[in-house]
Design a protein around this motif. Structure first.
Motif, PDB file in Angstrom:
ATOM      1  N   UNK A 263       0.834  -1.202   0.000  1.00 17.00           N
ATOM      2  CA  UNK A 263       0.000   0.000   0.000  1.00 17.00           C
ATOM      3  C   UNK A 263       0.871   1.256   0.000  1.00 17.00           C
ATOM      4  N   UNK A 264       1.872   1.274   0.852  1.00 16.96           N
ATOM      5  CA  UNK A 264       2.782   2.413   0.947  1.00 16.96           C
ATOM      6  C   UNK A 264       3.485   2.641  -0.395  1.00 16.96           C
ATOM      7  N   UNK A 265       3.926   1.582  -1.014  1.00 23.24           N
ATOM      8  CA  UNK A 265       4.599   1.667  -2.318  1.00 23.24           C
ATOM      9  C   UNK A 265       3.639   2.206  -3.383  1.00 23.24           C
ATOM     10  N   UNK A 266       2.387   1.752  -3.361  1.00 19.81           N
ATOM     11  CA  UNK A 266       1.407   2.211  -4.339  1.00 19.81           C
ATOM     12  C   UNK A 266       1.103   3.698  -4.165  1.00 19.81           C
TER      13      UNK A 266
ATOM     14  N   UNK B 283       6.467   2.225   6.031  1.00 22.03           N
ATOM     15  CA  UNK B 283       5.076   1.831   5.782  1.00 22.03           C
ATOM     16  C   UNK B 283       4.294   1.664   7.072  1.00 22.03           C
ATOM     17  N   UNK B 284       4.973   1.289   8.167  1.00 18.27           N
ATOM     18  CA  UNK B 284       4.228   1.049   9.402  1.00 18.27           C
ATOM     19  C   UNK B 284       3.843   2.346  10.102  1.00 18.27           C
TER      20      UNK B 284
ATOM     21  N   UNK C  85       5.819   2.001  18.619  1.00 15.35           N
ATOM     22  CA  UNK C  85       5.756   0.724  17.909  1.00 15.35           C
ATOM     23  C   UNK C  85       6.357   0.895  16.515  1.00 15.35           C
ATOM     24  N   UNK C  86       7.257  -0.001  16.142  1.00 15.53           N
ATOM     25  CA  UNK C  86       7.986   0.136  14.880  1.00 15.53           C
ATOM     26  C   UNK C  86       7.579  -0.870  13.812  1.00 15.53           C
TER      27      UNK C  86
END
Length: 300
Positions: free
Chosen positions: A43-46, A108-109, A123-124
């Protein structure tokens, strides 16, 4: 002594159900972690492909406290718009304080945490998230559009009822409802290998008897006799560990809960730990911290 005390606790059907249901939740959590991590990475890449401007660095070392979003730089405001656009319920308060805006373009997280309950700033990654955080991510982020939200929310509701049980007990009717809710969710995610395996494990957990037979024979001590419908076998060390993990999770939640619910449930959990020597020894440090906190509160 440890086996005898554990046996006595598991002879309480409601408490045994509570532990089994909690272990199912942790098994679900283990399956959700790689799935949600992979989906949010894609999702992050898109998102970055769709809008190259989002690759630009934060210009103001932006940070968020509560609802203070007006102070974001132009680049971070672009990410905020992305989050709101992909939030299934944009009218619901987004926990912006979970996020480090300058990291949205890199991690992305950090994007995922915007769709989760509060308290996750440090939180990583998915491996540090519990079932509640991951289920809320699936519920609120449109990336998971193929998953029926009703099924997710039913499991979230069951999780909240389980973890907020004052008596640490659930009855058979509740267990049947819980099993149906888990089944509906896992049926939709059966194409994911980790969740298909989680589903098989959960079925075995729920059908196992967990009746502990402590005998005088060393090689049989602690054997758990499964019922006729299950080939699942384990031992008291495993059950004891699962119980401790669940109690630890609940204890940590209550220690960070300053509300009325925490004030009501914490003494009950403390009584359980002190009434069982094996649990009292295992949670010695936590009980000392509780005593110190209570003493400080009394002085204050």
């Amino acid at each position: 002594m440890v086996f005898e005390e554990l046996t006595a606790r598991l002879n309480d059907a409601g408490y045994k159900n509570w532990v089994k249901a909690g272990h199912c939740l942790r098994t679900l959590q283990e399956g959700l972690r790689p799935y949600t991590d992979s989906e949010m990475r894609s999702f992050h890449r898109d998102v970055l492909k769709q809008d190259p401007l989002l690759r630009q660095s934060c210009r103001g070392s932006c940070s968020l406290k509560g609802d203070q979003v007006s102070s974001l730089c132009r680049e971070c405001l672009g990410w905020q718009r992305v989050i709101l656009h992909h939030h299934r319920c944009p009218e619901v308060k987004v926990n912006w304080e979970n996020c480090s805006p300058q990291a949205w373009r890199l991690e992305h997280w950090e994007l995922a945490k915007a769709f989760m309950p509060r308290g996750l700033l440090r939180v990583k990654g998915a491996e540090q998230c519990d079932a509640s955080a991951l289920l809320n991510l699936i519920n609120f982020c449109t990336r998971f559009h193929s998953v029926e939200t009703r099924a997710v929310r039913e499991v979230i509701q069951c999780r909240n009822e389980l973890m907020h049980s004052c008596e640490l007990r659930v009855d058979e009717a509740w267990m049947r409802r819980y099993q149906r809710a888990l089944g509906r969710l896992l049926q939709q995610l059966g194409h994911v290998a980790a969740l298909a395996e989680a589903g098989r494990q959960i079925k075995e957990i729920l059908t196992a008897d967990w009746s502990i037979c402590v005998t005088g024979l060393p090689h049989l001590q602690g054997f758990v006799e499964p019922d006729s419908g299950s080939r699942w076998e384990t031992n008291t060390e495993s059950i004891s560990r699962w119980e401790a993990e669940l109690l630890q999770e609940r204890l940590q939640e209550l220690l960070h809960d300053d509300g009325a619910q925490g004030a009501e449930q914490l003494p009950r959990l403390k009584d359980l730990l002190r009434a069982n020597r094996d649990l009292e020894e295992r949670f010695c440090a936590e009980l000392q911290a509780l005593s110190a906190r209570e003493a400080a509160g009394a002085v204050g």
